[in-house]
Write a protein that holds these residues in place. Structure first.
Motif, PDB file in Angstrom:
ATOM      1  N   HIS A 262      -8.456   5.914  -0.387  1.00  0.00           N
ATOM      2  CA  HIS A 262      -9.060   4.729  -0.983  1.00  0.00           C
ATOM      3  C   HIS A 262     -10.293   5.096  -1.778  1.00  0.00           C
ATOM      4  O   HIS A 262     -10.725   6.251  -1.806  1.00  0.00           O
ATOM      5  N   ASP A 263     -10.900   4.089  -2.426  1.00  0.00           N
ATOM      6  CA  ASP A 263     -12.149   4.297  -3.156  1.00  0.00           C
ATOM      7  C   ASP A 263     -13.145   3.203  -2.791  1.00  0.00           C
ATOM      8  O   ASP A 263     -12.814   2.266  -2.067  1.00  0.00           O
TER       9      ASP A 263
ATOM     10  N   VAL B 281      -5.494   5.644   5.163  1.00  0.00           N
ATOM     11  CA  VAL B 281      -5.404   5.187   3.783  1.00  0.00           C
ATOM     12  C   VAL B 281      -6.325   6.010   2.890  1.00  0.00           C
ATOM     13  O   VAL B 281      -7.495   6.219   3.214  1.00  0.00           O
TER      14      VAL B 281
ATOM     15  N   THR C 280      -3.399  -3.756   6.080  1.00  0.00           N
ATOM     16  CA  THR C 280      -2.525  -2.668   6.509  1.00  0.00           C
ATOM     17  C   THR C 280      -1.754  -3.009   7.785  1.00  0.00           C
ATOM     18  O   THR C 280      -0.642  -2.547   7.950  1.00  0.00           O
TER      19      THR C 280
ATOM     20  N   THR D  69     -11.978  -2.233   9.244  1.00  0.00           N
ATOM     21  CA  THR D  69     -11.636  -0.808   9.234  1.00  0.00           C
ATOM     22  C   THR D  69     -10.910  -0.444  10.523  1.00  0.00           C
ATOM     23  O   THR D  69     -10.857  -1.220  11.477  1.00  0.00           O
TER      24      THR D  69
ATOM     25  N   GLY E 132      -5.746   1.361  -2.512  1.00  0.00           N
ATOM     26  CA  GLY E 132      -5.511   2.129  -1.292  1.00  0.00           C
ATOM     27  C   GLY E 132      -4.065   2.563  -1.219  1.00  0.00           C
ATOM     28  O   GLY E 132      -3.159   1.786  -1.550  1.00  0.00           O
ATOM     29  N   GLN E 133      -3.843   3.798  -0.800  1.00  0.00           N
ATOM     30  CA  GLN E 133      -2.492   4.342  -0.705  1.00  0.00           C
ATOM     31  C   GLN E 133      -2.271   4.899   0.692  1.00  0.00           C
ATOM     32  O   GLN E 133      -3.067   5.702   1.185  1.00  0.00           O
TER      33      GLN E 133
ATOM     34  N   TRP F  84      -8.690  -5.307   3.073  1.00  0.00           N
ATOM     35  CA  TRP F  84      -9.641  -5.285   1.959  1.00  0.00           C
ATOM     36  C   TRP F  84      -9.206  -6.234   0.856  1.00  0.00           C
ATOM     37  O   TRP F  84      -8.066  -6.668   0.785  1.00  0.00           O
TER      38      TRP F  84
ATOM     39  N   ASN G 282     -13.239  -1.127  -3.338  1.00  0.00           N
ATOM     40  CA  ASN G 282     -12.716  -2.148  -2.434  1.00  0.00           C
ATOM     41  C   ASN G 282     -13.848  -2.897  -1.745  1.00  0.00           C
ATOM     42  O   ASN G 282     -14.888  -2.314  -1.418  1.00  0.00           O
TER      43      ASN G 282
ATOM     44  N   ALA H  91       0.810  -1.227   0.000  1.00  0.00           N
ATOM     45  CA  ALA H  91       0.000   0.000   0.000  1.00  0.00           C
ATOM     46  C   ALA H  91       0.838   1.271   0.000  1.00  0.00           C
ATOM     47  O   ALA H  91       0.285   2.370   0.040  1.00  0.00           O
TER      48      ALA H  91
ATOM     49  N   VAL I 238     -14.310  -4.169   1.664  1.00  0.00           N
ATOM     50  CA  VAL I 238     -13.628  -3.926   2.934  1.00  0.00           C
ATOM     51  C   VAL I 238     -14.054  -4.950   3.972  1.00  0.00           C
ATOM     52  O   VAL I 238     -15.247  -5.099   4.265  1.00  0.00           O
TER      53      VAL I 238
ATOM     54  N   SER J  71     -10.596   4.416   8.001  1.00  0.00           N
ATOM     55  CA  SER J  71      -9.891   3.891   6.826  1.00  0.00           C
ATOM     56  C   SER J  71     -10.079   2.386   6.746  1.00  0.00           C
ATOM     57  O   SER J  71     -10.219   1.721   7.778  1.00  0.00           O
TER      58      SER J  71
END
Length: 238
Positions: free
Chosen positions: A169-170, A167, A212, A178, A114-115, A199, A173, A99, A175, A195
């Protein structure tokens, strides 16, 4: 009479590691190599993403496990990786190794979904300049979808003390868990921010898995984290 029975060839897993040493890419991936072998994978380990440019080899790979933080990827390397995933190769990893791998490539960020943006840490007065400045207690909260998913089935919310990833994200995903950043007096945001922490994502015919949690080996050895990642690797595989 000729015996036409043929043994099923082993699945192939490619482990790509490198980047920032703070995430222990060698030690972290070594932790999962015995599991992959015991699960029937023939494992190859590479120390850079250069192998992604080998399209003929990548087309034979069932699973790519990546632990490569804050590195860069060449255009031909990403083209090979994305083509393999779109054709059905699984792609999986944890923490910054997947990520926060290639900030120079927006298409990679879109594919992964996700970044890493930040990991808000302790009060400034408590910081010493070590990685532990960013270790905070937080909860991994399972979503409704987690209860029936093979990666997370039977696992309840759990606590960690480590980096808590914020993160970007869009909503493509899926998920499974969280985590929510608290509002603290020394931070610039003024409401809690949730976040994705675990996912999955489909990309073409390929499956992507991201956890993550996984900053260092001691977090990867947490029973919940280790189980989720092991299941995630199997789920992502072709």
């Amino acid at each position: 009479m000729t015996d036409t029975h043929q043994a099923t060839p082993p699945k192939k897993a490619l482990v790509v590691r490198g980047g920032w040493d703070g995430h222990q890419p060698v030690e972290a991936t070594e932790l999962f190599l015995p599991f992959l072998a015991a699960s029937g994978f023939e494992v190859r380990v590479e120390e850079s993403p250069a192998i992604y440019a080998d399209a003929s080899y990548l087309s034979s790979v069932d699973l790519i496990v990546q632990s490569n933080t804050m590195s860069s990827i060449e255009a031909a390397e990403f083209a090979g990786l994305s083509a393999a995933v779109e054709a059905g190769t699984g792609f999986a990893g944890w923490h910054g190794g997947i990520a926060d791998s290639y900030r120079n490539n927006s298409d990679y960020l879109q594919m992964v979904g996700g970044q890493f943006a930040s990991h808000p840490g302790k009060h400034p007065s408590e910081r010493t300049g070590e990685q532990s400045d960013n270790y905070v207690p937080y909860t991994i909260e399972m979503t409704e979808a987690a209860a029936d998913h093979p990666i997370t089935r039977g696992i309840s919310d759990f606590e960690l003390v480590t980096e808590q990833y914020w993160v970007l994200h869009d909503d493509y995903n899926d998920v499974l868990a969280t985590t929510t950043q608290a509002v603290r007096e020394w931070d610039p945001w003024n409401r809690p921010v949730t976040s994705p922490a675990i996912w999955t994502r489909t990309w073409g015919k390929g499956r992507i898995f991201v956890s993550t949690p996984g900053h260092r080996v001691e977090i990867l050895q947490n029973p919940n984290v280790k189980t989720i990642i092991e299941r995630g690797l199997l789920w992502a595989s072709r």
